[in-house]
Design a protein around this motif. Structure first.
Motif, PDB file in Angstrom:
ATOM      1  N   MET A 112      -3.443  39.653 -58.568  1.00  0.00           N
ATOM      2  CA  MET A 112      -3.011  38.824 -57.456  1.00  0.00           C
ATOM      3  C   MET A 112      -3.223  37.365 -57.861  1.00  0.00           C
ATOM      4  SD  MET A 112      -4.334  38.842 -53.503  1.00  0.00           S
ATOM      5  CE  MET A 112      -3.984  40.539 -53.195  1.00  0.00           C
ATOM      6  N   SER A 113      -2.235  36.550 -57.621  1.00  0.00           N
ATOM      7  CA  SER A 113      -2.353  35.151 -58.029  1.00  0.00           C
ATOM      8  C   SER A 113      -3.330  34.403 -57.126  1.00  0.00           C
ATOM      9  CB  SER A 113      -0.987  34.476 -57.995  1.00  0.00           C
ATOM     10  OG  SER A 113      -0.609  34.244 -56.657  1.00  0.00           O
ATOM     11  N   VAL A 114      -3.806  33.307 -57.611  1.00  0.00           N
ATOM     12  CA  VAL A 114      -4.781  32.503 -56.875  1.00  0.00           C
ATOM     13  C   VAL A 114      -4.176  31.974 -55.583  1.00  0.00           C
ATOM     14  CG1 VAL A 114      -6.191  30.417 -56.996  1.00  0.00           C
ATOM     15  CG2 VAL A 114      -5.986  31.872 -59.000  1.00  0.00           C
ATOM     16  N   THR A 155      -6.431  34.789 -42.782  1.00  0.00           N
ATOM     17  CA  THR A 155      -7.451  35.629 -42.150  1.00  0.00           C
ATOM     18  C   THR A 155      -8.448  34.785 -41.386  1.00  0.00           C
ATOM     19  OG1 THR A 155      -7.221  37.219 -43.950  1.00  0.00           O
ATOM     20  CG2 THR A 155      -9.187  37.395 -42.594  1.00  0.00           C
ATOM     21  N   THR A 171      -1.768  33.283 -53.750  1.00  0.00           N
ATOM     22  CA  THR A 171      -1.653  34.369 -52.776  1.00  0.00           C
ATOM     23  C   THR A 171      -3.009  34.694 -52.181  1.00  0.00           C
ATOM     24  OG1 THR A 171       0.176  35.270 -54.061  1.00  0.00           O
ATOM     25  CG2 THR A 171      -0.837  36.727 -52.448  1.00  0.00           C
ATOM     26  N   ARG A 172      -4.024  34.733 -53.011  1.00  0.00           N
ATOM     27  CA  ARG A 172      -5.384  35.027 -52.547  1.00  0.00           C
ATOM     28  C   ARG A 172      -5.856  33.956 -51.558  1.00  0.00           C
ATOM     29  NH1 ARG A 172      -9.604  38.316 -55.323  1.00  0.00           N
ATOM     30  NH2 ARG A 172      -7.903  38.876 -56.718  1.00  0.00           N
ATOM     31  N   LEU A 173      -5.604  32.681 -51.867  1.00  0.00           N
ATOM     32  CA  LEU A 173      -5.980  31.597 -50.958  1.00  0.00           C
ATOM     33  C   LEU A 173      -5.202  31.674 -49.649  1.00  0.00           C
ATOM     34  CD1 LEU A 173      -6.269  28.556 -53.381  1.00  0.00           C
ATOM     35  CD2 LEU A 173      -8.111  29.694 -52.150  1.00  0.00           C
ATOM     36  N   HIS A 174      -3.922  32.005 -49.732  1.00  0.00           N
ATOM     37  CA  HIS A 174      -3.104  32.127 -48.526  1.00  0.00           C
ATOM     38  C   HIS A 174      -3.648  33.227 -47.620  1.00  0.00           C
ATOM     39  CE1 HIS A 174       0.326  32.207 -45.883  1.00  0.00           C
ATOM     40  NE2 HIS A 174       0.471  33.497 -46.126  1.00  0.00           N
ATOM     41  N   VAL A 175      -3.964  34.369 -48.193  1.00  0.00           N
ATOM     42  CA  VAL A 175      -4.484  35.487 -47.393  1.00  0.00           C
ATOM     43  C   VAL A 175      -5.832  35.115 -46.784  1.00  0.00           C
ATOM     44  CG1 VAL A 175      -5.357  37.855 -47.540  1.00  0.00           C
ATOM     45  CG2 VAL A 175      -3.206  37.244 -48.658  1.00  0.00           C
ATOM     46  N   ALA A 176      -6.697  34.481 -47.565  1.00  0.00           N
ATOM     47  CA  ALA A 176      -8.015  34.092 -47.062  1.00  0.00           C
ATOM     48  C   ALA A 176      -7.880  33.081 -45.920  1.00  0.00           C
ATOM     49  CB  ALA A 176      -8.852  33.509 -48.188  1.00  0.00           C
TER      50      ALA A 176
END
Length: 65
Positions: free
Chosen positions: A1-3, A13, A5-10
């Motif tokens: 998972m790209s950084v 949330t 995408t991970r930041l967007h999900v975090a």
């Protein structure tokens, strides 16, 4: 998972959790306004005290030479 995408999900949330919690206290804006007002009053009092002290010091007679 790209950084990204991970930041967007975090972030999504966390924003959902914050929206869910209705009572979070006062906004920091009134606190900042109160602090600004207190600083302004403190500066005015300091300026008045400095002016009074300077007037008092200028009224002291000079020593004869």
């Amino acid at each position: 998972m790209s950084v990204i995408t991970r930041l967007h999900v975090a972030m999504a949330t966390r924003l959902a959790e914050l929206r869910e919690d209705g009572e979070r206290g006062d906004s920091p804006v009134p606190t900042a306004v109160i602090i600004f007002g207190l600083v302004a009053v403190a500066m005015a009092v300091t300026a008045a005290a400095l002016g009074a002290a300077n007037d008092w010091m200028s009224n002291i007679p000079k020593a004869p030479k």
